[in-house]
Scaffold this motif. Structure first.
Motif, PDB file in Angstrom:
ATOM      1  N   ILE A  90      -0.127  -4.105   5.599  1.00 51.02           N
ATOM      2  CA  ILE A  90      -0.558  -3.995   4.200  1.00 51.02           C
ATOM      3  C   ILE A  90      -0.775  -5.373   3.610  1.00 51.02           C
ATOM      4  CG2 ILE A  90       0.135  -3.231   1.906  1.00 51.02           C
ATOM      5  CD1 ILE A  90       1.743  -0.992   3.275  1.00 51.02           C
ATOM      6  N   TYR A  91       0.140  -6.286   3.868  1.00 51.77           N
ATOM      7  CA  TYR A  91       0.022  -7.639   3.313  1.00 51.77           C
ATOM      8  C   TYR A  91      -1.197  -8.359   3.888  1.00 51.77           C
ATOM      9  CZ  TYR A  91       1.229 -12.403   1.990  1.00 51.77           C
ATOM     10  OH  TYR A  91       1.193 -13.666   1.471  1.00 51.77           O
ATOM     11  N   THR A  92      -1.424  -8.220   5.201  1.00 56.37           N
ATOM     12  CA  THR A  92      -2.588  -8.841   5.827  1.00 56.37           C
ATOM     13  C   THR A  92      -3.883  -8.272   5.258  1.00 56.37           C
ATOM     14  OG1 THR A  92      -1.338  -9.184   7.871  1.00 56.37           O
ATOM     15  CG2 THR A  92      -3.735  -9.296   8.026  1.00 56.37           C
ATOM     16  N   PHE A  93      -3.912  -6.955   5.076  1.00 58.01           N
ATOM     17  CA  PHE A  93      -5.090  -6.307   4.504  1.00 58.01           C
ATOM     18  C   PHE A  93      -5.331  -6.806   3.077  1.00 58.01           C
ATOM     19  CE2 PHE A  93      -7.859  -3.081   2.924  1.00 58.01           C
ATOM     20  CZ  PHE A  93      -8.500  -2.539   4.026  1.00 58.01           C
ATOM     21  N   LYS A  94      -4.287  -6.990   2.338  1.00 63.14           N
ATOM     22  CA  LYS A  94      -4.411  -7.488   0.960  1.00 63.14           C
ATOM     23  C   LYS A  94      -4.994  -8.899   0.946  1.00 63.14           C
ATOM     24  CE  LYS A  94      -1.779  -7.371  -3.359  1.00 63.14           C
ATOM     25  NZ  LYS A  94      -2.584  -6.294  -3.964  1.00 63.14           N
ATOM     26  N   ARG A  95      -4.644  -9.713   1.931  1.00 64.21           N
ATOM     27  CA  ARG A  95      -5.211 -11.048   2.043  1.00 64.21           C
ATOM     28  C   ARG A  95      -6.714 -10.985   2.292  1.00 64.21           C
ATOM     29  NH1 ARG A  95      -1.914 -15.497   3.286  1.00 64.21           N
ATOM     30  NH2 ARG A  95      -3.901 -16.604   3.353  1.00 64.21           N
ATOM     31  N   SER A 134      -1.762  -2.367  -3.677  1.00 65.75           N
ATOM     32  CA  SER A 134      -0.499  -2.626  -4.380  1.00 65.75           C
ATOM     33  C   SER A 134       0.322  -1.353  -4.486  1.00 65.75           C
ATOM     34  CB  SER A 134      -0.791  -3.191  -5.777  1.00 65.75           C
ATOM     35  OG  SER A 134      -1.458  -4.439  -5.692  1.00 65.75           O
ATOM     36  N   ASP A 135      -0.360  -0.221  -4.772  1.00 66.53           N
ATOM     37  CA  ASP A 135       0.354   1.054  -4.868  1.00 66.53           C
ATOM     38  C   ASP A 135       0.901   1.473  -3.501  1.00 66.53           C
ATOM     39  OD1 ASP A 135      -0.284   1.112  -7.521  1.00 66.53           O
ATOM     40  OD2 ASP A 135      -1.991   2.469  -7.296  1.00 66.53           O
ATOM     41  N   VAL A 136       0.104   1.285  -2.446  1.00 65.99           N
ATOM     42  CA  VAL A 136       0.561   1.641  -1.102  1.00 65.99           C
ATOM     43  C   VAL A 136       1.772   0.795  -0.703  1.00 65.99           C
ATOM     44  CG1 VAL A 136      -0.050   1.590   1.350  1.00 65.99           C
ATOM     45  CG2 VAL A 136      -1.658   2.518  -0.308  1.00 65.99           C
ATOM     46  N   LEU A 137       1.716  -0.503  -1.025  1.00 63.19           N
ATOM     47  CA  LEU A 137       2.840  -1.376  -0.698  1.00 63.19           C
ATOM     48  C   LEU A 137       4.096  -0.963  -1.465  1.00 63.19           C
ATOM     49  CD1 LEU A 137       3.907  -3.852   0.770  1.00 63.19           C
ATOM     50  CD2 LEU A 137       3.077  -5.268  -1.128  1.00 63.19           C
ATOM     51  N   SER A 138       3.934  -0.635  -2.760  1.00 60.01           N
ATOM     52  CA  SER A 138       5.094  -0.188  -3.551  1.00 60.01           C
ATOM     53  C   SER A 138       5.660   1.110  -2.993  1.00 60.01           C
ATOM     54  CB  SER A 138       4.678  -0.001  -5.014  1.00 60.01           C
ATOM     55  OG  SER A 138       4.232  -1.221  -5.579  1.00 60.01           O
ATOM     56  N   ALA A 139       4.762   2.043  -2.649  1.00 55.53           N
ATOM     57  CA  ALA A 139       5.229   3.312  -2.089  1.00 55.53           C
ATOM     58  C   ALA A 139       5.920   3.105  -0.743  1.00 55.53           C
ATOM     59  CB  ALA A 139       4.052   4.277  -1.935  1.00 55.53           C
ATOM     60  N   HIS A 140       5.366   2.185   0.051  1.00 59.44           N
ATOM     61  CA  HIS A 140       5.977   1.909   1.361  1.00 59.44           C
ATOM     62  C   HIS A 140       7.372   1.314   1.189  1.00 59.44           C
ATOM     63  CE1 HIS A 140       6.527   0.487   5.440  1.00 59.44           C
ATOM     64  NE2 HIS A 140       6.661  -0.743   4.995  1.00 59.44           N
ATOM     65  N   PRO A 180     -21.750 -15.460   1.471  1.00 56.89           N
ATOM     66  CA  PRO A 180     -21.850 -14.258   2.318  1.00 56.89           C
ATOM     67  C   PRO A 180     -20.533 -14.030   3.051  1.00 56.89           C
ATOM     68  CG  PRO A 180     -23.678 -15.780   2.705  1.00 56.89           C
ATOM     69  CD  PRO A 180     -22.660 -16.521   1.910  1.00 56.89           C
ATOM     70  N   VAL A 181     -20.214 -12.769   3.291  1.00 50.37           N
ATOM     71  CA  VAL A 181     -18.970 -12.439   3.993  1.00 50.37           C
ATOM     72  C   VAL A 181     -19.284 -11.784   5.332  1.00 50.37           C
ATOM     73  CG1 VAL A 181     -17.606 -12.219   1.896  1.00 50.37           C
ATOM     74  CG2 VAL A 181     -18.770 -10.215   2.804  1.00 50.37           C
ATOM     75  N   VAL A 182     -18.409 -12.016   6.274  1.00 45.87           N
ATOM     76  CA  VAL A 182     -18.505 -11.417   7.608  1.00 45.87           C
ATOM     77  C   VAL A 182     -17.226 -10.634   7.858  1.00 45.87           C
ATOM     78  CG1 VAL A 182     -18.731 -11.844  10.072  1.00 45.87           C
ATOM     79  CG2 VAL A 182     -19.956 -13.292   8.444  1.00 45.87           C
ATOM     80  N   TYR A 183     -17.375  -9.377   8.278  1.00 48.35           N
ATOM     81  CA  TYR A 183     -16.215  -8.533   8.548  1.00 48.35           C
ATOM     82  C   TYR A 183     -16.126  -8.255  10.040  1.00 48.35           C
ATOM     83  CZ  TYR A 183     -13.028  -4.579   8.513  1.00 48.35           C
ATOM     84  OH  TYR A 183     -11.964  -3.745   8.757  1.00 48.35           O
ATOM     85  N   GLU A 184     -14.954  -8.536  10.626  1.00 47.95           N
ATOM     86  CA  GLU A 184     -14.704  -8.276  12.036  1.00 47.95           C
ATOM     87  C   GLU A 184     -13.816  -7.047  12.166  1.00 47.95           C
ATOM     88  OE1 GLU A 184     -16.057  -9.722  14.509  1.00 47.95           O
ATOM     89  OE2 GLU A 184     -17.009 -11.403  13.472  1.00 47.95           O
ATOM     90  N   PRO A 185     -14.387  -5.891  12.518  1.00 49.89           N
ATOM     91  CA  PRO A 185     -13.571  -4.666  12.575  1.00 49.89           C
ATOM     92  C   PRO A 185     -12.486  -4.694  13.645  1.00 49.89           C
ATOM     93  CG  PRO A 185     -15.786  -4.281  13.461  1.00 49.89           C
ATOM     94  CD  PRO A 185     -15.795  -5.650  12.855  1.00 49.89           C
ATOM     95  N   GLU A 186     -12.707  -5.478  14.719  1.00 49.17           N
ATOM     96  CA  GLU A 186     -11.694  -5.524  15.776  1.00 49.17           C
ATOM     97  C   GLU A 186     -10.394  -6.159  15.276  1.00 49.17           C
ATOM     98  OE1 GLU A 186     -14.735  -6.694  16.083  1.00 49.17           O
ATOM     99  OE2 GLU A 186     -15.690  -5.241  17.457  1.00 49.17           O
ATOM    100  N   SER A 187     -10.521  -7.224  14.499  1.00 50.23           N
ATOM    101  CA  SER A 187      -9.342  -7.923  13.992  1.00 50.23           C
ATOM    102  C   SER A 187      -9.060  -7.625  12.528  1.00 50.23           C
ATOM    103  CB  SER A 187      -9.516  -9.436  14.174  1.00 50.23           C
ATOM    104  OG  SER A 187     -10.697  -9.892  13.536  1.00 50.23           O
ATOM    105  N   ASP A 188      -9.917  -6.816  11.889  1.00 47.37           N
ATOM    106  CA  ASP A 188      -9.758  -6.462  10.472  1.00 47.37           C
ATOM    107  C   ASP A 188      -9.674  -7.709   9.589  1.00 47.37           C
ATOM    108  OD1 ASP A 188      -9.769  -3.794  11.129  1.00 47.37           O
ATOM    109  OD2 ASP A 188      -7.596  -3.622  11.225  1.00 47.37           O
ATOM    110  N   THR A 189     -10.581  -8.663   9.830  1.00 47.81           N
ATOM    111  CA  THR A 189     -10.580  -9.897   9.049  1.00 47.81           C
ATOM    112  C   THR A 189     -11.899 -10.070   8.311  1.00 47.81           C
ATOM    113  OG1 THR A 189     -11.355 -11.161  10.978  1.00 47.81           O
ATOM    114  CG2 THR A 189      -8.974 -11.081  10.591  1.00 47.81           C
ATOM    115  N   VAL A 190     -11.802 -10.644   7.119  1.00 42.84           N
ATOM    116  CA  VAL A 190     -12.970 -10.961   6.294  1.00 42.84           C
ATOM    117  C   VAL A 190     -13.088 -12.476   6.219  1.00 42.84           C
ATOM    118  CG1 VAL A 190     -13.996 -10.805   3.997  1.00 42.84           C
ATOM    119  CG2 VAL A 190     -12.803  -8.843   4.949  1.00 42.84           C
TER     120      VAL A 190
END
Length: 331
Positions: free
Chosen positions: A191-196, A253-259, A89-99
């Motif tokens: 972006i990198y943190t979100f990808k993690r 990946s596309d957003v990171l490349s565009a950035h 099971p996964v838990v998502y914390e919207p305040e810290s954007d962590t899974v």
């Protein structure tokens, strides 16, 4: 021992019944009636605490080792006396954007269900309450519990995927907004943190496809023969989740490349501006250097209008370069 037992109950004809306080006697009672099963829930038991449970239920030593150590991939294993399944099971914390991925182990046998929970993300209490409100489902025995747990975990995956989709849309707005600082290094870090986080989610949901697909097929021991359509429904939902996660990963990946491309373009623009200003400064510097050498045979040094002429030459050259660079978009 009672500290790690979250709940222990006998279910007969789809309804919860009062039984012996000791789970060993409760298991004997459930097996004696033939139409009942025992569901015992454990939370992070130690090896010593779990030894008594595994001995009473006849759990396989390898499955017991996996249940105690945790850090397992989602999987389904069949043993002589039980079926063992691992879910994350996964838990998502919207305040810290962590899974965060927790672990849930399920043992089912002829007349029992044993659940072992690691972490706080497993929705077992809500599953138990929902099942107790649906006796027609509980009549199917341990298989109903396994289906309800799988369904709850996968449904929560759908909710988390939707939350990540919203966060990705906000991140895209930040990166590509003209005033949102799309060219900052902070965006690349986000972006990198979100990808993690997406990768953590993918590790939980992706490997679960094979176990659920196996449960949706015929011939799995300890699984009710009429439960296949229900597990197929779970498999369909899980497939949709995995497609969403793969889409999120590709978009990131596309957003990171565009950035990074944006950053490169911005750096080129900055470099061109610096070069343009350096060129405009170089012209008067060159003229001043020539007339600052103080040679004797420089006839224009003795002209009356020499000084204003050189100043006008400097200004004209700088203005001409400014118009040229402006027209070409360097300034």
């Amino acid at each position: 021992m009672r500290a790690v037992i979250v709940d222990c109950a006998i279910y007969r004809d789809g309804r919860r019944t009062e039984g012996p306080s000791d789970f060993s006697d409760a298991l004997d009672e459930a097996r004696a009636t033939g139409d009942a099963f025992l569901w015992i829930g454990l939370h992070e038991p130690t090896e010593k605490e779990f030894d008594h449970v595994s001995a009473e239920f006849g759990l396989h030593p390898l499955a017991v080792e996996d249940a105690l150590k945790a850090h397992q991939r989602p999987k389904l294993e069949v043993y002589d006396d039980s079926l063992f399944m691992v879910l994350k099971p996964v838990v998502y914390e919207p305040e810290s954007d962590t899974v965060t991925a927790d672990e849930l182990m399920v043992f089912i046998g002829d007349s029992f269900v044993v659940t072992v929970r690691h972490g706080e993300g497993a929705p077992l209490h809500a599953v138990r309450v929902r099942l107790e409100a649906e006796p027609e489902v509980l009549k199917h025995g341990p298989t109903a519990v396994l289906y309800a747990i799988s369904d709850a975990v996968v449904d929560h995956y759908i909710d988390v995927a939707a939350e990540l989709q919203v966060d990705l849309a906000e991140l895209e707005t930040e990166v590509f907004s003209p005033s949102g600082g799309g060219g900052t290094r902070h965006s690349a870090s986000r972006i990198y943190t979100f990808k993690r986080q997406v990768l953590e989610f993918r590790r939980a949901a992706g490997p679960l496809s094979a176990p659920v697909s196996r449960l949706a097929s015929a011939g799995v021991p300890f699984v009710h023969e009429h439960s296949q359509p229900f597990f197929r429904d779970v498999s369909d939902h899980l497939t949709r989740v995995n497609e969403q996660v793969e889409g999120l990963d590709r978009l990131l990946s596309d957003v990171l490349s565009a950035h990074l491309a944006q950053m490169g373009v911005q750096q080129n623009d900055d470099l061109r501006k610096i070069s343009a200003w350096a060129a405009m400064v170089a012209v008067p510097t060159m003229l001043a250097g020539i007339y600052g050498m103080n040679f004797d045979h420089m006839p224009e040094l003795r002209w009356v209008w020499a000084y204003p002429a050189v100043v006008l030459l400097m200004a004209g050259a700088v203005y001409g370069l400014f118009r040229l660079f402006k027209r070409r978009g360097w300034l």
